[in-house]
Design a protein around this motif. Structure first.
Motif, PDB file in Angstrom:
ATOM      1  N   GLY A 185       0.713  -1.177   0.081  1.00 13.64           N
ATOM      2  CA  GLY A 185      -0.015   0.060  -0.013  1.00 13.64           C
ATOM      3  C   GLY A 185       0.933   1.232   0.089  1.00 13.64           C
ATOM      4  O   GLY A 185       0.352   2.091   0.505  1.00 13.64           O
ATOM      5  N   ALA A 186       1.988   1.333  -0.586  1.00 11.28           N
ATOM      6  CA  ALA A 186       2.655   2.421  -0.461  1.00 11.28           C
ATOM      7  C   ALA A 186       2.256   3.523  -1.310  1.00 11.28           C
ATOM      8  O   ALA A 186       1.779   3.182  -2.574  1.00 11.28           O
ATOM      9  N   GLU A 187       2.110   4.699  -0.992  1.00 11.51           N
ATOM     10  CA  GLU A 187       1.794   5.975  -1.862  1.00 11.51           C
ATOM     11  C   GLU A 187       2.749   6.746  -2.341  1.00 11.51           C
ATOM     12  O   GLU A 187       3.529   7.094  -1.421  1.00 11.51           O
ATOM     13  N   LYS A 188       2.683   7.177  -3.475  1.00  9.10           N
ATOM     14  CA  LYS A 188       3.688   8.247  -4.088  1.00  9.10           C
ATOM     15  C   LYS A 188       3.022   9.602  -3.629  1.00  9.10           C
ATOM     16  O   LYS A 188       1.666   9.672  -3.878  1.00  9.10           O
ATOM     17  N   LYS A 189       3.900  10.499  -3.576  1.00  7.13           N
ATOM     18  CA  LYS A 189       3.246  11.776  -2.852  1.00  7.13           C
ATOM     19  C   LYS A 189       3.473  12.760  -4.332  1.00  7.13           C
ATOM     20  O   LYS A 189       4.530  12.620  -5.137  1.00  7.13           O
ATOM     21  N   SER A 190       2.653  13.713  -4.269  1.00 12.89           N
ATOM     22  CA  SER A 190       2.604  14.787  -5.300  1.00 12.89           C
ATOM     23  C   SER A 190       4.031  15.607  -5.341  1.00 12.89           C
ATOM     24  O   SER A 190       4.589  15.848  -4.240  1.00 12.89           O
ATOM     25  N   ARG A 191       4.420  15.847  -6.511  1.00 15.44           N
ATOM     26  CA  ARG A 191       5.569  16.902  -6.378  1.00 15.44           C
ATOM     27  C   ARG A 191       5.209  18.255  -6.073  1.00 15.44           C
ATOM     28  O   ARG A 191       6.296  19.092  -5.774  1.00 15.44           O
ATOM     29  N   ILE A 192       3.959  18.645  -5.983  1.00 16.73           N
ATOM     30  CA  ILE A 192       3.498  19.946  -5.722  1.00 16.73           C
ATOM     31  C   ILE A 192       3.340  20.190  -4.093  1.00 16.73           C
ATOM     32  O   ILE A 192       2.546  19.530  -3.509  1.00 16.73           O
ATOM     33  N   ASN A 193       4.033  21.102  -3.579  1.00 20.91           N
ATOM     34  CA  ASN A 193       4.145  21.248  -2.033  1.00 20.91           C
ATOM     35  C   ASN A 193       2.771  21.628  -1.447  1.00 20.91           C
ATOM     36  O   ASN A 193       2.421  21.016  -0.461  1.00 20.91           O
ATOM     37  N   ALA A 194       1.877  22.518  -2.040  1.00 21.74           N
ATOM     38  CA  ALA A 194       0.680  22.730  -1.361  1.00 21.74           C
ATOM     39  C   ALA A 194      -0.237  21.568  -1.541  1.00 21.74           C
ATOM     40  O   ALA A 194      -1.143  21.262  -0.630  1.00 21.74           O
ATOM     41  N   LEU A 195      -0.079  20.692  -2.453  1.00 24.82           N
ATOM     42  CA  LEU A 195      -0.938  19.348  -2.514  1.00 24.82           C
ATOM     43  C   LEU A 195      -0.401  18.496  -1.198  1.00 24.82           C
ATOM     44  O   LEU A 195      -1.300  17.972  -0.636  1.00 24.82           O
ATOM     45  N   ARG A 196       0.765  18.380  -1.212  1.00 23.92           N
ATOM     46  CA  ARG A 196       1.390  17.418  -0.267  1.00 23.92           C
ATOM     47  C   ARG A 196       0.923  17.993   1.169  1.00 23.92           C
ATOM     48  O   ARG A 196       0.654  17.286   2.236  1.00 23.92           O
ATOM     49  N   GLU A 197       1.040  19.379   1.412  1.00 19.11           N
ATOM     50  CA  GLU A 197       0.438  20.095   2.674  1.00 19.11           C
ATOM     51  C   GLU A 197      -0.913  19.832   3.082  1.00 19.11           C
ATOM     52  O   GLU A 197      -1.326  19.940   4.218  1.00 19.11           O
ATOM     53  N   GLY A 198      -1.655  19.608   1.799  1.00 19.48           N
ATOM     54  CA  GLY A 198      -3.012  19.340   2.047  1.00 19.48           C
ATOM     55  C   GLY A 198      -4.028  20.590   2.015  1.00 19.48           C
ATOM     56  O   GLY A 198      -5.241  20.405   2.153  1.00 19.48           O
ATOM     57  N   TRP A 199      -3.600  21.871   1.922  1.00 19.36           N
ATOM     58  CA  TRP A 199      -4.405  22.804   1.713  1.00 19.36           C
ATOM     59  C   TRP A 199      -4.614  23.191   0.410  1.00 19.36           C
ATOM     60  O   TRP A 199      -5.592  24.061   0.042  1.00 19.36           O
ATOM     61  N   ALA A 200      -4.211  22.458  -0.731  1.00 19.23           N
ATOM     62  CA  ALA A 200      -4.809  22.479  -2.043  1.00 19.23           C
ATOM     63  C   ALA A 200      -5.071  21.055  -2.097  1.00 19.23           C
ATOM     64  O   ALA A 200      -4.734  19.987  -1.728  1.00 19.23           O
ATOM     65  N   TRP A 201      -5.932  21.079  -3.493  1.00 22.83           N
ATOM     66  CA  TRP A 201      -6.437  19.835  -3.803  1.00 22.83           C
ATOM     67  C   TRP A 201      -6.479  19.503  -5.263  1.00 22.83           C
ATOM     68  O   TRP A 201      -6.717  20.399  -6.144  1.00 22.83           O
ATOM     69  N   ALA A 202      -6.009  18.113  -5.708  1.00 25.85           N
ATOM     70  CA  ALA A 202      -6.250  17.977  -7.065  1.00 25.85           C
ATOM     71  C   ALA A 202      -6.580  16.321  -6.979  1.00 25.85           C
ATOM     72  O   ALA A 202      -5.809  15.654  -6.058  1.00 25.85           O
ATOM     73  N   GLU A 203      -7.339  15.604  -7.903  1.00 25.91           N
ATOM     74  CA  GLU A 203      -7.621  14.574  -7.832  1.00 25.91           C
ATOM     75  C   GLU A 203      -6.345  13.547  -8.241  1.00 25.91           C
ATOM     76  O   GLU A 203      -5.727  14.023  -8.854  1.00 25.91           O
TER      77      GLU A 203
END
Length: 253
Positions: free
Chosen positions: A184-202
């Motif tokens: 169940g390993a998850e790759k994280k977004s390259r975009i800081n705001a998405l990783r931090e959770g205050w921005a969203w993209a599917e």
């Protein structure tokens, strides 16, 4: 026959009954790593709704559990084989039709008991609320109701230790060997705001996870699932009872 489960009760039992709150479990049909069934969200929704409904009914709450909707929003999983999708606009149409039935028959409250992270009913219920101003609409995510760290070692949000433990408790014959499950390993977004959770993209699911799971299921157990199930159903039941008692003319304090 459980009188609070619409699929099981009958016209003789219901014709003189007056229901205050309808509960609509809403799930999804999708891959859950290598070891859990496509119907995982449905099994969870059915069981949690029924167990919470029993507690609420025995406490005197006039509620009715509607049949679970088995398909959810899976737009980010379009390339995962047989992950079934309902668009949000389709969900809107379904809810509008069901709200029409409830309003016509004098049932003033609807709770959507959500069992799938891809479903998000807030915007839909805002619009539905304008169309049915005399009704009360709410939604909850049972999987966010508890502090998972009090029950499980490894966190995730799909086919993880929590879900695997629940299905080991609810449908153990449908759980494959844990040694065959992916990690169940998850790759994280390259975009800081998405990783931090205050921005969203599917999330593009096939790019995020190799095995369709997010969260390591290896430490799962039936005992963990039973303990979590008991506590989460009690909490959901208390919410149902509070909703059923709510005076719509005096909602706030």
């Amino acid at each position: 026959m459980r009188p609070y489960i619409l699929a099981e009760t009958n016209w003789k039992a219901l014709k003189d009954e007056r229901i205050e709150l309808a509960v609509l479990p809403w799930a999804a049909t999708e891959a859950h790593n290598y070891h859990l069934p496509y119907g995982t969200d449905c099994y969870e929704a059915d069981a949690i709704a029924a167990a919470a409904g029993e507690i609420a009914w025995k406490a005197g709450a006039k509620i009715m559990i509607l049949p679970t909707v088995p398909f959810g929003v899976n737009t980010g999983q379009s390339d995962i084989y047989l992950d079934m999708n309902l668009n949000p606009s389709t969900q809107m149409a379904i809810i509008r039709d069901l709200a029409t039935v409830l309003q016509r028959q004098g049932i003033p409250k609807l709770l959507i008991l959500n069992s799938h992270g891809g479903n998000d009913f807030k915007s839909i219920l805002r619009e539905i609320g304008l169309a049915f101003p005399d009704m009360f609409f709410s939604t909850c995510n049972w999987f966010q109701a508890m502090d998972k760290t009090a029950y499980f070692e490894h966190m995730g949000d799909h086919a993880d230790e929590m879900e695997t433990s629940l299905i080991l408790h609810l449908q153990p014959h449908l759980v494959g060997p844990l040694e065959e499950a992916g990690d169940g390993a998850e790759k994280k977004s390259r975009i800081n705001a998405l990783r931090e959770g205050w921005a969203w993209a599917e999330r593009k699911w096939s790019m995020v996870t190799e095995d369709t799971g997010i969260g390591n299921p290896k430490a799962s157990s039936k005992e963990k699932g039973e303990r979590f199930f008991t506590d989460v159903t009690q909490k959901v039941a208390e919410f149902m009872i509070d909703l059923e008692k709510l005076d719509l003319a005096d909602r706030y304090e």
